[in-house]
Write a protein that holds these residues in place. Structure first.
Motif, PDB file in Angstrom:
ATOM      1  N   ILE A   1      13.325 -46.731  -1.854  1.00 26.30           N
ATOM      2  CA  ILE A   1      13.112 -45.999  -0.604  1.00 26.30           C
ATOM      3  C   ILE A   1      12.733 -44.578  -0.988  1.00 26.30           C
ATOM      4  O   ILE A   1      13.450 -43.921  -1.753  1.00 26.30           O
ATOM      5  CB  ILE A   1      14.378 -45.999   0.275  1.00 26.30           C
ATOM      6  CG1 ILE A   1      14.712 -47.426   0.690  1.00 26.30           C
ATOM      7  CG2 ILE A   1      14.173 -45.105   1.495  1.00 26.30           C
ATOM      8  CD1 ILE A   1      16.010 -47.567   1.443  1.00 26.30           C
TER       9      ILE A   1
ATOM     10  N   LEU B   1       9.705 -46.940   7.399  1.00 25.98           N
ATOM     11  CA  LEU B   1      10.950 -47.488   7.925  1.00 25.98           C
ATOM     12  C   LEU B   1      11.198 -46.960   9.336  1.00 25.98           C
ATOM     13  O   LEU B   1      11.120 -45.747   9.569  1.00 25.98           O
ATOM     14  CB  LEU B   1      12.126 -47.099   7.031  1.00 25.98           C
ATOM     15  CG  LEU B   1      12.175 -47.774   5.668  1.00 25.98           C
ATOM     16  CD1 LEU B   1      13.265 -47.158   4.812  1.00 25.98           C
ATOM     17  CD2 LEU B   1      12.386 -49.266   5.815  1.00 25.98           C
TER      18      LEU B   1
ATOM     19  N   GLU C   1      19.495 -47.959   5.910  1.00 26.46           N
ATOM     20  CA  GLU C   1      18.882 -47.981   4.581  1.00 26.46           C
ATOM     21  C   GLU C   1      19.837 -48.474   3.501  1.00 26.46           C
ATOM     22  O   GLU C   1      19.438 -49.203   2.593  1.00 26.46           O
ATOM     23  CB  GLU C   1      18.342 -46.598   4.222  1.00 26.46           C
ATOM     24  CG  GLU C   1      17.165 -46.170   5.065  1.00 26.46           C
ATOM     25  CD  GLU C   1      16.626 -44.812   4.659  1.00 26.46           C
ATOM     26  OE1 GLU C   1      17.070 -44.247   3.630  1.00 26.46           O
ATOM     27  OE2 GLU C   1      15.744 -44.306   5.384  1.00 26.46           O
TER      28      GLU C   1
END
Length: 141
Positions: free
Chosen positions: A67, A103, A109
């Motif tokens: 991420i 996202l 997350e």
């Protein structure tokens, strides 16, 4: 919901497919020696988003997932098997790839789960209870 950004390379793929008969099939671009993007399906239900990514002939250790700045980033490489055989046609793509998915704000997350099975990568992105509001009331004076 924005999970798949526009990719200008897909427009070129369409152009090459339409005019492929006029091209030199031995060129590196059309012989599979260019970058590629694995096919991806994205769906959602009330509790989660699900991404299914096709990664045939790629080992689990050749896939990286992270991420970065609000994006889910998937990178990897499918290596070309060099043989001494005379090759007449190659339609599969080889080499490195990078996929970025923005996202949504309502994704947990820290709870994203990834499973790799039989050439498919399954990503589960759980949703938070409530999506944060992007609206702000502005008083009119």
């Amino acid at each position: 919901m924005k999970l798949r950004p526009w990719n200008p390379a897909e427009e070129f793929d369409s152009l090459f497919n339409r005019f492929g008969s006029l091209m030199d099939w031995s060129s590196p671009i059309l012989s599979g020696q260019r970058s590629w993007l694995p096919a991806t399906d994205i769906s959602e239900d009330d509790k989660q988003y699900l991404l299914k990514v096709e990664l045939p002939e790629i080992g689990k250790d050749d896939i990286n997932l992270s991420i970065e700045n609000g994006y889910l980033v998937l990178t990897g490489e499918r290596k070309h098997e060099h043989t001494d055989d005379k090759q007449h046609l190659s339609e599969r793509y080889y080499g490195s790839f990078v996929r970025r998915f923005a996202l949504p704000e309502n994704v947990k997350e820290e709870a994203i789960d990834a499973k790799f099975d039989n050439g498919m990568l399954y990503l589960t992105l759980p949703k938070t209870a409530e999506a944060p509001s992007n609206r702000q009331k502005i008083e009119i004076h």
